[in-house]
Each structure stands twice: as C-alpha cells, then as structure tokens.
Design a protein around this motif. Structure first.
Motif, short mmCIF file in Angstrom:
data_model
loop_
_atom_site.label_atom_id
_atom_site.label_comp_id
_atom_site.label_asym_id
_atom_site.label_seq_id
_atom_site.Cartn_x
_atom_site.Cartn_y
_atom_site.Cartn_z
N ALA A 92 0.82 -1.21 0.00
CA ALA A 92 0.00 0.00 0.00
C ALA A 92 0.85 1.26 0.00
CB ALA A 92 -0.93 -0.01 1.22
N GLN A 93 1.97 1.24 0.73
CA GLN A 93 2.72 2.48 0.95
C GLN A 93 4.04 2.54 0.20
OE1 GLN A 93 3.09 2.67 5.21
NE2 GLN A 93 0.87 2.76 5.52
N GLY A 94 4.53 1.40 -0.28
CA GLY A 94 5.83 1.38 -0.97
C GLY A 94 5.65 1.32 -2.47
N THR A 95 6.41 0.46 -3.11
CA THR A 95 6.37 0.30 -4.56
C THR A 95 6.01 -1.15 -4.87
OG1 THR A 95 8.09 1.97 -4.80
CG2 THR A 95 7.74 0.50 -6.67
N ALA A 96 4.98 -1.35 -5.66
CA ALA A 96 4.52 -2.72 -5.96
C ALA A 96 4.47 -2.92 -7.47
CB ALA A 96 3.15 -2.96 -5.34
N LEU A 97 5.47 -3.62 -8.00
CA LEU A 97 5.52 -3.88 -9.44
C LEU A 97 5.47 -5.38 -9.68
CD1 LEU A 97 8.59 -1.57 -10.19
CD2 LEU A 97 6.20 -1.02 -10.73
N ALA B 285 8.20 4.31 -1.33
CA ALA B 285 7.51 4.83 -2.51
C ALA B 285 8.53 5.59 -3.35
CB ALA B 285 6.39 5.77 -2.08
N ILE B 286 8.42 5.50 -4.67
CA ILE B 286 9.34 6.22 -5.55
C ILE B 286 8.51 7.18 -6.40
CG2 ILE B 286 11.03 6.00 -7.42
CD1 ILE B 286 11.64 3.17 -6.36
N ALA B 287 8.74 8.47 -6.17
CA ALA B 287 7.95 9.48 -6.88
C ALA B 287 8.26 9.42 -8.37
CB ALA B 287 8.27 10.87 -6.33
N GLY B 288 7.23 9.47 -9.18
CA GLY B 288 7.41 9.57 -10.63
C GLY B 288 7.87 8.29 -11.31
N LEU B 289 7.82 7.16 -10.60
CA LEU B 289 8.27 5.90 -11.21
C LEU B 289 7.32 5.47 -12.33
CD1 LEU B 289 10.50 3.69 -10.66
CD2 LEU B 289 8.66 2.38 -9.59
N ASP B 290 7.86 5.09 -13.46
CA ASP B 290 7.05 4.64 -14.58
C ASP B 290 6.61 3.19 -14.33
OD1 ASP B 290 5.88 3.89 -16.93
OD2 ASP B 290 7.62 4.29 -18.21
N TRP C 191 9.46 -3.81 -16.29
CA TRP C 191 10.50 -3.94 -15.27
C TRP C 191 11.02 -5.36 -15.26
CZ3 TRP C 191 12.73 0.10 -12.93
CH2 TRP C 191 12.06 1.33 -13.01
N ARG C 192 12.27 -5.52 -14.91
CA ARG C 192 12.90 -6.83 -14.82
C ARG C 192 13.29 -7.08 -13.37
NH1 ARG C 192 14.80 -7.87 -20.18
NH2 ARG C 192 15.03 -10.00 -19.38
N ASN C 193 13.38 -8.35 -12.99
CA ASN C 193 13.80 -8.61 -11.61
C ASN C 193 15.22 -8.10 -11.36
OD1 ASN C 193 15.03 -10.63 -13.15
ND2 ASN C 193 14.51 -12.30 -11.76
N PHE C 194 16.02 -8.01 -12.44
CA PHE C 194 17.39 -7.54 -12.24
C PHE C 194 17.51 -6.01 -12.23
CE2 PHE C 194 17.35 -9.02 -16.77
CZ PHE C 194 17.71 -7.84 -17.43
N ALA D 199 16.31 -4.70 -9.53
CA ALA D 199 16.10 -4.52 -8.08
C ALA D 199 17.18 -3.64 -7.44
CB ALA D 199 16.07 -5.90 -7.39
N PHE D 200 18.44 -3.90 -7.75
CA PHE D 200 19.50 -3.09 -7.13
C PHE D 200 19.47 -1.65 -7.63
CE2 PHE D 200 21.57 -7.05 -5.64
CZ PHE D 200 21.93 -6.64 -4.36
N ASP D 201 19.12 -1.47 -8.92
CA ASP D 201 18.98 -0.10 -9.44
C ASP D 201 17.93 0.66 -8.64
OD1 ASP D 201 19.10 2.07 -11.53
OD2 ASP D 201 17.05 1.39 -11.85
N LEU D 202 16.81 0.01 -8.35
CA LEU D 202 15.73 0.68 -7.63
C LEU D 202 16.16 1.04 -6.21
CD1 LEU D 202 12.52 -1.20 -8.84
CD2 LEU D 202 13.23 1.13 -9.38
N VAL D 203 16.78 0.10 -5.50
CA VAL D 203 17.12 0.41 -4.09
C VAL D 203 18.29 1.39 -3.98
CG1 VAL D 203 16.17 -1.58 -2.86
CG2 VAL D 203 18.43 -1.76 -3.88
N LEU D 204 19.26 1.27 -4.88
CA LEU D 204 20.44 2.16 -4.76
C LEU D 204 20.22 3.52 -5.41
CD1 LEU D 204 23.30 -0.43 -5.42
CD2 LEU D 204 22.79 0.69 -3.24
N ASN D 205 19.50 3.56 -6.52
CA ASN D 205 19.41 4.83 -7.28
C ASN D 205 18.11 5.58 -7.06
OD1 ASN D 205 21.90 4.29 -8.42
ND2 ASN D 205 21.03 3.29 -10.24
N HIS D 206 17.07 4.91 -6.63
CA HIS D 206 15.76 5.58 -6.58
C HIS D 206 15.10 5.62 -5.21
CE1 HIS D 206 15.70 5.87 -10.94
NE2 HIS D 206 16.15 4.63 -10.97
N ALA D 207 15.53 4.75 -4.30
CA ALA D 207 14.78 4.62 -3.04
C ALA D 207 15.44 5.37 -1.88
CB ALA D 207 14.59 3.15 -2.69
N GLY D 208 16.57 6.03 -2.14
CA GLY D 208 17.34 6.65 -1.05
C GLY D 208 16.63 7.78 -0.33
#
Ligand SMILES: [Zn+2]
Length: 414
Positions: A53-58, A390-395, A400-403, A405-414
């Motif tokens: 509900a509150q994070g990112t669900a893809l 939650a990641i603002a403006g995420l398309d 999306w690919r499972n790989f 995952a690290f891009d999302l946590v390191l580059n977008h979720a900080g």
C-alpha cells in the motif's frame, strides 16, 4: 558534489553513503506473485500488506529460462544471461562433450555488483539457502569487510573462505535440512541477526523454492512460509533497511487431470524421429537437488546431429500439444537474451501446465510426494518487485525486470 557512483556491466549505481540506511535485496525463490496476494488476503502478512500500500509494488519479468541460477546471477549483475553467461543450472559443454553443472564461477562472464560494492569499501553480506549458488554469488568479492555463506553449509564457515565463522552461534539456530522450509527461514534469520550485530551496507538474501514446489498459493503451508518471511522482513524494516523483494521465477502446477505430471519426453520423441541418441536433450533445471521436481521443467535445449533439418524439426516440435514455442539458437539468443554458444540448435518451451523431459527412463519421479509444480517457461516469468519505499514519478507501465532490483534500491529509493 555529486554522490559517488559505481559502473558495473554498463549500469551506473549510487554508492551508499557512510551511515546511510542499509540496502537489502531479497530473492524469494519460486515466488509467483499470487503467493503474496494469497498471504496478504489471509491476513498473515501484515508487513507485505502495508508495504504494497505504501511502498512500490511492481510485477516484473524474470529471465527465461525461469530457473534459479540464471536469475540470481542477473539480479546481482544487473544484466541478462547473454552478458553474464549463466543460462541454466546445468549445461552441455561442447568443448569437453560433457554435461556439467553451472555452479562454477568459471562460467561467469561478468562481475557482480556485490564484488564492485565490496571493492569500493562497502560491507556486503550474502546469504543463500543452497550452497550451489554461493560461489557464483560471492565470486570476486573481497571478504575483508564482507561475507558470503549458505544455510546448507552454515556449520562449516571460515573467515578465509566465507568472511565469517561461528554462523550457527550468530544466528542461534542449528543447520537446517536441505529439503525443508527451515533452509529458507535460516536465510531470513541470518539476515536479521547480521543486521543487528554487524549492520552491513548491502545485503543479498536468496531462499530456496522447496515450499513453492509443493504448495500452491494460499495453501496453509505456503501461507505459513510467507507469514514467517513477513515477520523477518518487518524486523529488517524496523531497523531502517531499504528493502527490495523480488523472485528468480514463478511456479505453476504441471499436472494432467489425474494429477500425474504432464510430461513431453523430448529425447524419446527425437530418438524416434532421428534415431537413438542422435539428438541430445539438455534440461537446464537439472541440479543435485531434483527430488521435488524430478528434473522436469518447462524449458529445454536440443543439440541436433550434423546435417539435421533444424527448421523442419523445430516445426514438428512446435506442432505438439503443450508446446508454447520453439526457437532456433539465433532466435532464442536474441529473444531470451541468452549466450548463443551455450544453448543448443533449438530451444523448446512448454505451456503453463506442461513440462519437458528427456527420456522417460531417465526421470525418477518416485520422490514426488505432491502433484508436480515446476517452472522454467514463459508462464513462470512474472515475479514480484516490491520496495518498502515509494518512488515518486516511477514509470509503472514500462517493462520492469527482476534484475532492476539493485537499481531501484540504490538509485531511486534513497
Ligand atoms: Zn529457483
């Protein structure tokens, strides 16, 4: 000043700043998205319910063949098997003319992000359920501040080889049986214990699909597993971790109406068409732990004899009931992003409820104590990709690919 970045396999990652929230990527083996939905519906996964509900669900795509090794390696390298080289659990080594396991790092063609993070001075903790993945995941990783071990061999860790010892005391649990839910529970418990005691900058946790091979989404045993996972992830969340949860592949029932496995035995068919042992069928699901799936999955690759009619054989296979598609080597390499030199003349994928075997006589199905559930095909390609941020403006409409995952946590979720 711009934050320091790291470039690995053509992708760029922001290095976690000293003292930043630890980053945790979890690969839940065989986690078809419906397992999450059913656990949430049962009320036994409150952390997941809140996070969805509150994070990112893809819902993302995994790599096909939807098997464990190719996808774990894609997640930690950020690239498909065409780049990292691991295209199955098992392959036919044309150089030696032998069929071999793909557990050895000599098959790996790309560095992992984990090794690069350790090189850049960040502490990494990698915990995998089965030891078969450990050397691949830990390849090239300096152990001076990092560690990499498996639940399966948690009682024999050494600082020299794993970066840590006395793991059982650290986790406070005995070594679990290799065929058990506890093997995965140990991974989560180790993650929580390590986060409390060592607080690594980056953690990668990878479970095993023993439960998913036996129990459908919503089954009480499956919900027990997800409730267990939910508690541990809730603890990591409470410690401030940025968490991404994804999977190496989905899982489907692969049986006929009589509950027996619905198998197309490719070697037997090809022996009939081309002569005994003229073609060689490789099932890349094969590994030392086949009891729960009998080495039956929805992906096979076929080496044909010299001079064989490749297009004609492809057409004949594609016409069979239960076959989803047949690709030539070049088509498969392009379509599934696979290394062309490590697949056969044909790639065969079966439909959602059908699996591919080699010869019937080579499959021991006596260990199957539940109706077959397996994976490997396109029908097991959908996997969750969930973040507790939650990641603002995420398309959310792109593929999306499972790989990622690290891009999302390191580059977008900080
Ligand atoms: Zn798996």
């Amino acid at each position: 000043m711009a934050a320091p970045t790291l470039s690995v396999n053509g992708r760029s990652y922001r290095l976690p700043a000293p003292g930043a929230a630890p980053v945790v990527v979890v690969c839940v083996d065989g986690c078809e998205p419906d397992y999450i939905a059913q656990a949430v519906a049962s009320g036994r996964a409150p952390w997941l319910a809140r996070t969805l509900a509150q994070g990112t669900a893809l819902v993302a795509d995994c790599v096909v063949p939807s098997f464990t090794n190719p996808n774990n390696l894609s997640i930690v390298t950020g690239v498909p098997p065409s780049v990292h080289g691991i295209c199955g659990n098992f392959l036919y080594d044309t150089a030696s003319g032998t069929e071999v396991m793909m557990n050895d790092p000599k098959w790996l063609r790309a560095p992992t992000l984990l090794a690069a993070l350790a090189e850049a001075g960040r502490s990494c903790a990698v915990v995998t359920a089965k030891d078969k993945l450990r050397r691949l995941l830990g390849h090239g990783m300096s152990l001076s501040r990092s560690m990499c071990f498996s639940s399966e061999k948690a009682d024999s860790c050494t600082v020299a080889e794993h970066g840590v010892d006395s793991v059982l005391a650290l986790v406070g649990r005995p070594v679990p049986d290799v065929y058990s839910a506890e093997l995965s529970e140990f991974v989560f418990a180790a993650g929580v214990a390590l986060m409390k005691q060592r607080r690594p900058d980056v953690m990668y946790l990878s479970t095993t699909d023993y439960i998913q091979h036996k129990h459908a989404p919503g089954d009480p045993v499956a919900n027990d597993f997800y409730a267990m996972m939910d508690r541990h992830l809730g603890e990591l969340d409470a410690m401030g971790c940025v968490i991404a949860l994804t999977a190496d592949h989905g899982m489907n029932s692969k049986v006929r109406m009589d509950a027996k496995p619905d198998v197309i035995y490719l070697q037997d068919l090809l022996d009939g068409w081309l002569g005994a042992a003229a073609a060689r069928v490789i099932l890349p699901i094969t590994d030392p732990y086949v009891v729960h799936h009998g080495a039956l999955g929805s992906f096979a690759t076929v080496y044909l004899p010299a001079g064989a009619d490749i297009a004609g054989t492809a057409k004949r296979l594609a016409a069979l009931r239960g076959i989803e598609g047949v690709w030539t080597r070049e088509q498969a390499a392009a379509h599934f992003e696979l290394p062309a030199d490590r697949i056969g003349d044909l790639v065969v994928v079966s439909e959602r409820s059908t699996v591919l075997g080699s010869a019937a006589s080579r499959h021991d199905l006596s260990g199957l104590d539940a109706p077959l559930r397996s994976h490997g095909g396109i029908s097991e390609q959908r996997v969750p990709l969930i973040l507790n941020r939650a990641i603002a403006g995420l398309d959310t409409q792109r593929r999306w690919r499972n790989f990622d995952a690290f891009d999302l946590v390191l580059n977008h979720a900080g």
